[in-house]
Scaffold this active site. Structure first.
Site, PDB file in Angstrom:
ATOM      1  N   GLU A 125      19.427 -10.533  24.326  1.00 29.79           N
ATOM      2  CA  GLU A 125      18.154  -9.639  24.703  1.00 29.79           C
ATOM      3  C   GLU A 125      17.691 -10.074  25.842  1.00 29.79           C
ATOM      4  OE1 GLU A 125      15.806  -8.679  20.943  1.00 29.79           O
ATOM      5  OE2 GLU A 125      17.380  -7.203  20.387  1.00 29.79           O
TER       6      GLU A 125
ATOM      7  N   ARG B 113      10.277  -6.939  29.317  1.00 31.47           N
ATOM      8  CA  ARG B 113       9.402  -5.823  28.604  1.00 31.47           C
ATOM      9  C   ARG B 113       8.034  -5.348  29.341  1.00 31.47           C
ATOM     10  NH1 ARG B 113       9.523  -6.558  22.265  1.00 31.47           N
ATOM     11  NH2 ARG B 113      11.676  -5.758  22.385  1.00 31.47           N
TER      12      ARG B 113
ATOM     13  N   HIS C 117       3.296  -2.019  20.172  1.00 33.48           N
ATOM     14  CA  HIS C 117       4.606  -2.537  19.415  1.00 33.48           C
ATOM     15  C   HIS C 117       4.232  -4.016  18.606  1.00 33.48           C
ATOM     16  CE1 HIS C 117       8.711  -3.044  18.561  1.00 33.48           C
ATOM     17  NE2 HIS C 117       8.889  -4.151  19.030  1.00 33.48           N
TER      18      HIS C 117
ATOM     19  N   HIS D 126       5.894  -1.867  23.781  1.00 34.50           N
ATOM     20  CA  HIS D 126       7.451  -1.742  23.859  1.00 34.50           C
ATOM     21  C   HIS D 126       7.641  -0.413  24.896  1.00 34.50           C
ATOM     22  CE1 HIS D 126      11.542  -0.670  23.182  1.00 34.50           C
ATOM     23  NE2 HIS D 126      11.731  -1.732  22.433  1.00 34.50           N
TER      24      HIS D 126
ATOM     25  N   ARG E 216       5.584 -12.322  23.318  1.00 38.42           N
ATOM     26  CA  ARG E 216       6.610 -12.631  22.365  1.00 38.42           C
ATOM     27  C   ARG E 216       7.818 -12.543  23.019  1.00 38.42           C
ATOM     28  NH1 ARG E 216       9.405  -8.932  17.877  1.00 38.42           N
ATOM     29  NH2 ARG E 216       9.043  -7.427  19.786  1.00 38.42           N
TER      30      ARG E 216
ATOM     31  N   LEU F 188      10.910 -11.640  13.328  1.00 40.88           N
ATOM     32  CA  LEU F 188      11.350 -11.707  12.145  1.00 40.88           C
ATOM     33  C   LEU F 188      11.567 -13.035  11.750  1.00 40.88           C
ATOM     34  CD1 LEU F 188      14.048  -8.477  12.170  1.00 40.88           C
ATOM     35  CD2 LEU F 188      11.837  -8.754  10.931  1.00 40.88           C
TER      36      LEU F 188
ATOM     37  N   LYS G 250       0.674  -1.114  -0.106  1.00 44.13           N
ATOM     38  CA  LYS G 250       0.055   0.024   0.060  1.00 44.13           C
ATOM     39  C   LYS G 250       0.724   1.339   0.046  1.00 44.13           C
ATOM     40  CE  LYS G 250      -1.402   0.115   4.913  1.00 44.13           C
ATOM     41  NZ  LYS G 250      -2.575  -0.077   5.938  1.00 44.13           N
TER      42      LYS G 250
HETATM   43  C1  LIG Z   1      10.219  -0.311  15.435  1.00 44.17           C
HETATM   44  C2  LIG Z   1      10.323  -1.702  15.556  1.00 44.17           C
HETATM   45  C3  LIG Z   1      11.232  -2.440  15.848  1.00 44.17           C
HETATM   46  C4  LIG Z   1      11.143  -3.750  15.849  1.00 44.17           C
HETATM   47  N1  LIG Z   1      12.599  -4.587  16.146  1.00 44.17           N
HETATM   48  C5  LIG Z   1      12.316  -5.990  15.957  1.00 44.17           C
HETATM   49  C6  LIG Z   1      13.444  -6.800  15.958  1.00 44.17           C
HETATM   50  O1  LIG Z   1      14.672  -6.078  16.242  1.00 44.17           O
HETATM   51  N2  LIG Z   1      13.420  -8.246  16.022  1.00 44.17           N
HETATM   52  C7  LIG Z   1      12.186  -8.598  15.487  1.00 44.17           C
HETATM   53  O2  LIG Z   1      12.161 -10.012  15.519  1.00 44.17           O
HETATM   54  N3  LIG Z   1      10.932  -8.049  15.287  1.00 44.17           N
HETATM   55  C8  LIG Z   1      10.985  -6.681  15.620  1.00 44.17           C
HETATM   56  N4  LIG Z   1      10.036  -5.680  15.424  1.00 44.17           N
HETATM   57  C9  LIG Z   1       8.891  -6.664  14.945  1.00 44.17           C
HETATM   58  C10 LIG Z   1       9.196  -6.784  13.594  1.00 44.17           C
HETATM   59  O3  LIG Z   1       9.566  -6.098  12.721  1.00 44.17           O
HETATM   60  C11 LIG Z   1       7.706  -7.136  12.723  1.00 44.17           C
HETATM   61  O4  LIG Z   1       6.788  -8.131  13.390  1.00 44.17           O
HETATM   62  C12 LIG Z   1       7.785  -7.942  11.457  1.00 44.17           C
HETATM   63  O5  LIG Z   1       8.637  -7.053  10.631  1.00 44.17           O
HETATM   64  C13 LIG Z   1       6.577  -8.064  10.496  1.00 44.17           C
HETATM   65  O6  LIG Z   1       6.897  -8.237   9.359  1.00 44.17           O
HETATM   66  P1  LIG Z   1       5.619  -8.543   8.315  1.00 44.17           P
HETATM   67  O7  LIG Z   1       6.244  -8.793   6.983  1.00 44.17           O
HETATM   68  O8  LIG Z   1       4.682  -9.546   8.921  1.00 44.17           O
HETATM   69  O9  LIG Z   1       5.038  -7.194   8.451  1.00 44.17           O
HETATM   70  P2  LIG Z   1       5.519  -5.701   7.970  1.00 44.17           P
HETATM   71  O10 LIG Z   1       6.998  -5.798   7.723  1.00 44.17           O
HETATM   72  O11 LIG Z   1       4.953  -4.819   8.806  1.00 44.17           O
HETATM   73  O12 LIG Z   1       4.891  -5.594   6.407  1.00 44.17           O
HETATM   74  C14 LIG Z   1       3.509  -5.340   6.250  1.00 44.17           C
HETATM   75  C15 LIG Z   1       3.367  -5.076   4.704  1.00 44.17           C
HETATM   76  O13 LIG Z   1       2.135  -5.102   4.231  1.00 44.17           O
HETATM   77  C16 LIG Z   1       1.690  -3.854   3.800  1.00 44.17           C
HETATM   78  N5  LIG Z   1       0.236  -3.735   3.795  1.00 44.17           N
HETATM   79  C17 LIG Z   1      -0.254  -3.519   4.968  1.00 44.17           C
HETATM   80  N6  LIG Z   1      -1.700  -3.462   4.600  1.00 44.17           N
HETATM   81  C18 LIG Z   1      -2.067  -3.603   3.259  1.00 44.17           C
HETATM   82  C19 LIG Z   1      -2.740  -3.402   2.463  1.00 44.17           C
HETATM   83  N7  LIG Z   1      -4.188  -3.301   2.855  1.00 44.17           N
HETATM   84  N8  LIG Z   1      -3.044  -3.573   1.151  1.00 44.17           N
HETATM   85  C20 LIG Z   1      -1.454  -3.776   0.623  1.00 44.17           C
HETATM   86  N9  LIG Z   1      -0.278  -3.838   1.450  1.00 44.17           N
HETATM   87  C21 LIG Z   1      -0.642  -3.695   2.841  1.00 44.17           C
HETATM   88  C22 LIG Z   1       2.690  -2.665   4.268  1.00 44.17           C
HETATM   89  O14 LIG Z   1       2.340  -1.598   3.581  1.00 44.17           O
HETATM   90  C23 LIG Z   1       4.010  -3.601   4.381  1.00 44.17           C
HETATM   91  O15 LIG Z   1       4.618  -3.498   3.121  1.00 44.17           O
HETATM   92  C24 LIG Z   1      10.152  -4.429  15.489  1.00 44.17           C
HETATM   93  C25 LIG Z   1       8.899  -3.704  14.938  1.00 44.17           C
HETATM   94  C26 LIG Z   1       9.119  -2.450  15.069  1.00 44.17           C
HETATM   95  C27 LIG Z   1       7.807  -1.642  14.699  1.00 44.17           C
END
Ligand SMILES: Cc1cc2nc3c(=O)[nH]c(=O)nc-3n(C[C@H](O)[C@H](O)[C@H](O)COP(=O)(O)OP(=O)(O)OC[C@H]3O[C@@H](n4cnc5c(N)ncnc54)[C@H](O)[C@@H]3O)c2cc1C
Length: 541
Positions: A116, A282, A343, A236, A378, A384, A34
């Protein structure tokens, strides 16, 4: 004309990009996201990826740590799969060109493993404090270079495309809003992957980027899929508190390196809450900060690492240092104003060990899914890893299915806007959006109670009526689609939290402050007609 493919991947975080690459081995992939390709929670991940890597570590130890964090609700089979397959998936990332930090002599180098909270061994592979950025760089470069992946940026999935003749209905893709033209198109596919990430935007304060509006959970719920454990939302403890900083997370590694939490008057407070003080888990730190803020009426507390050597702080935490400087805070000399922030959603669309959901041809991977890995809480840096492992497995399962059966794609009706017209009252969206996020923070946040949850149920019921009526009458915008989704996710969290009459893991309520073995089960929510059915699911135990 519909956009047709073998595989439709919704989302471009670590789960979506991994799915797309794996699926591209078996067929034609369309990737819909998106915002721009890298924009996702994944790209902001700081700490790293947990994986058994060193000879001193073991699968048993990582499994044990994960089960302990999950407070009795992890599904052991999911934990085993993620932990045991994790190192191979990390090796895949390295083979793609991901540069994790190394240590040691140039002749005898190995990966630098961080430690961690909750991990009994060093097992976090990282790239300084910007691991997600590095991982997403490597994955998106490969995705862009893969010929049978077609990318649609700035396209937002609105609803799943369903053949409702069977029970359950079959998913054949999604209706997708092109944000530049505001037209809704049919994206039809033999397998659809929900990789839409989390839902932090349902709360006032969040570490998540703007895209995290729970769209996948809301779409799957509307379609009839099972949604589990939405009451377990991880907060967080430390997000930067500054009017111009939307959602910058200050990594926990700062506390690991000696940073102290203080009240605005300079008084440290963590030792009063837990013997481990700043190094407590946490959820305990988040609750302590929340309590200090509520009792004394503070807007924020302070996180102070100014007593450490400035050169160490600058080199160990370059992202935190640089970002805070942009907001006029030099962390080598000043404390950082912080608040806890929503978070991570432990709950989500119920998915099995192959990412399969209750709806045929629909898979869910990454934060949108509830695989049973996290249970009620978690373990840091496991998410990740979960996304990598399950994206790989789901893509393999869908690829295998495609090889067996390449069924013709169905004819699908074009999107029907009904009598909707352009809205001249966008204020309805902003007002409802603000209201939901605020009452979710105050009533369904870090500390809950029966009365606060009852108030939240009343508020969300009223708002849902208003949003549904408005949604019918006006032409779609991405803001409106997202508002509708955060309202649905809020309703799911409130219903799940109201159902659970105990405190466990991330769900804490002052009316039932202890864990009760009778509640050691998942909470599962389904839609039946217009009714929401909330139940306790004991099938895994
Ligand atoms: C600041 C921060 C730090 C973190 N640090 C860690 C860490 O160090 N280690 C760890 O394991 N986890 C960490 N996490 C958690 C981890 O980053 C996430 O749980 C993980 O990246 C989720 O991956 P994902 O691919 O499921 O979703 P995301 O990476 O959130 O990707 C979701 C995607 O879907 C798209 N999307 C959403 N809705 C729609 C829609 N309706 N139509 C089309 N596209 C859509 C978004 O634009 C995005 O591209 C952290 C999270 C945050 C926010």
């Amino acid at each position: 004309m519909p956009v047709e493919s073998d595989f439709l991947v919704l989302g471009s975080g670590i789960a979506g990009l991994t799915c797309a690459l794996e699926c591209a081995r078996a067929g034609r992939v369309v990737l819909v996201t998106k915002d721009r390709l890298p924009e996702s929670s994944s790209q902001y991940a700081q700490g790293g990826i947990a994986s058994v890597w060193s000879p001193e570590d073991s699968f048993e130890s990582h499994i044990e740590d994960t089960l302990r964090a999950g407070a009795g609700l992890c599904h052991r089979d999911a934990v085993e799969v993620v932990v045991r397959e994790g190192p191979d998936r990390v090796r895949d990332l390295i083979a793609l060109g991901t540069n994790f930090d190394l240590r040691g002599d140039p002749e005898d180098r190995d990966y630098d493993l961080g430690r961690e909270g909750g991990h009994s061994k060093r097992r976090i592979l990282h790239a300084l404090d910007a691991t997600g950025h590095e991982v997403i760089r490597a994955l998106s470069e490969r995705v862009r270079a893969t010929p049978n992946i077609v990318i649609h940026e700035a396209h937002l999935a609105v609803d799943l495309l369903l053949d409702r003749r069977g029970n359950p209905p079959v998913c054949w893709g999604a209706y997708v809003l092109d944000r530049s033209t505001r037209e809704v198109h049919r994206f039809v596919a033999r397998a659809t992957f929900l990789c839409t990430g989390g839902a932090g935007k349902v709360y006032l304060y969040t570490s998540n980027p703007d895209v995290a509006t729970g769209d996948g959970v809301a779409m799957a719920y509307r379609a009839g899929a099972a949604i589990a454990n939405m009451e377990f939302f991880q907060f967080h403890p430390t997000c930067l508190y500054h009017p111009a900083a939307k959602s910058f997370l200050v990594t926990e590694a700062l506390r690991g390196e000696g940073a102290i939490l203080r009240r605005p008057d300079g008084e440290p407070f963590m030792a009063r809450y837990d013997a481990r003080a700043e190094l407590a888990p946490r959820d305990i730190v988040a609750r302590a900060i929340d309590n200090e803020m509520k009792v004394h009426g503070y807007d924020c507390v302070l996180l102070d690492i100014s007593h450490r050597d400035p050169e160490f702080v600058r080199t160990r935490f370059p992202t935190v240092h640089r970002t805070c400087l942009r907001f006029g805070i030099d962390i080598t000399r000043q404390p950082i104003p912080v608040v806890p922030a929503a978070h991570y959603a432990c709950g989500g669309v119920v998915a099995d060990l192959h990412g399969t959901t209750a709806l045929p041809r629909l898979y869910a991977c990454g934060e949108v899914a509830c695989t049973g890995l996290h249970g009620a809480n978690r373990l840091a840096s496991n998410s990740l890893l979960e996304a990598l492992v399950f994206a790989h497995r789901a893509a393999a399962a869908a690829g295998e299915r495609l090889r067996r059966d390449r069924e013709a794609l169905p004819d699908v009706r074009p999107w029907d806007p009904g009598h909707a017209t352009d809205s001249d009252e966008s204020v309805v969206v902003t007002q409802n959006w603000d209201e939901i996020r605020r009452f979710m923070w105050n009533y369904v946040g870090i500390v809950r109670s029966d009365r606060r949850l009852a108030r939240a149920r009343e508020r969300i019921a009223l708002l849902q009526d208003e949003i549904r009526a408005y949604y019918r009458d006006v032409l779609l915008t991405s803001d409106l689609v997202e508002l509708r989704n955060i309202a649905t996710v809020a309703e799911l969290i409130i219903a799940s939290a109201s159902h659970r009459q105990e405190s466990r893991g991330l769900h804490y309520t002052i009316d039932h402050p202890r864990a009760d073995p009778a509640w050691a089960h998942d909470t599962v929510v389904r839609r039946r007609g217009d009714a929401m059915i909330v139940a306790t699911d004991a099938s895994h135990y």
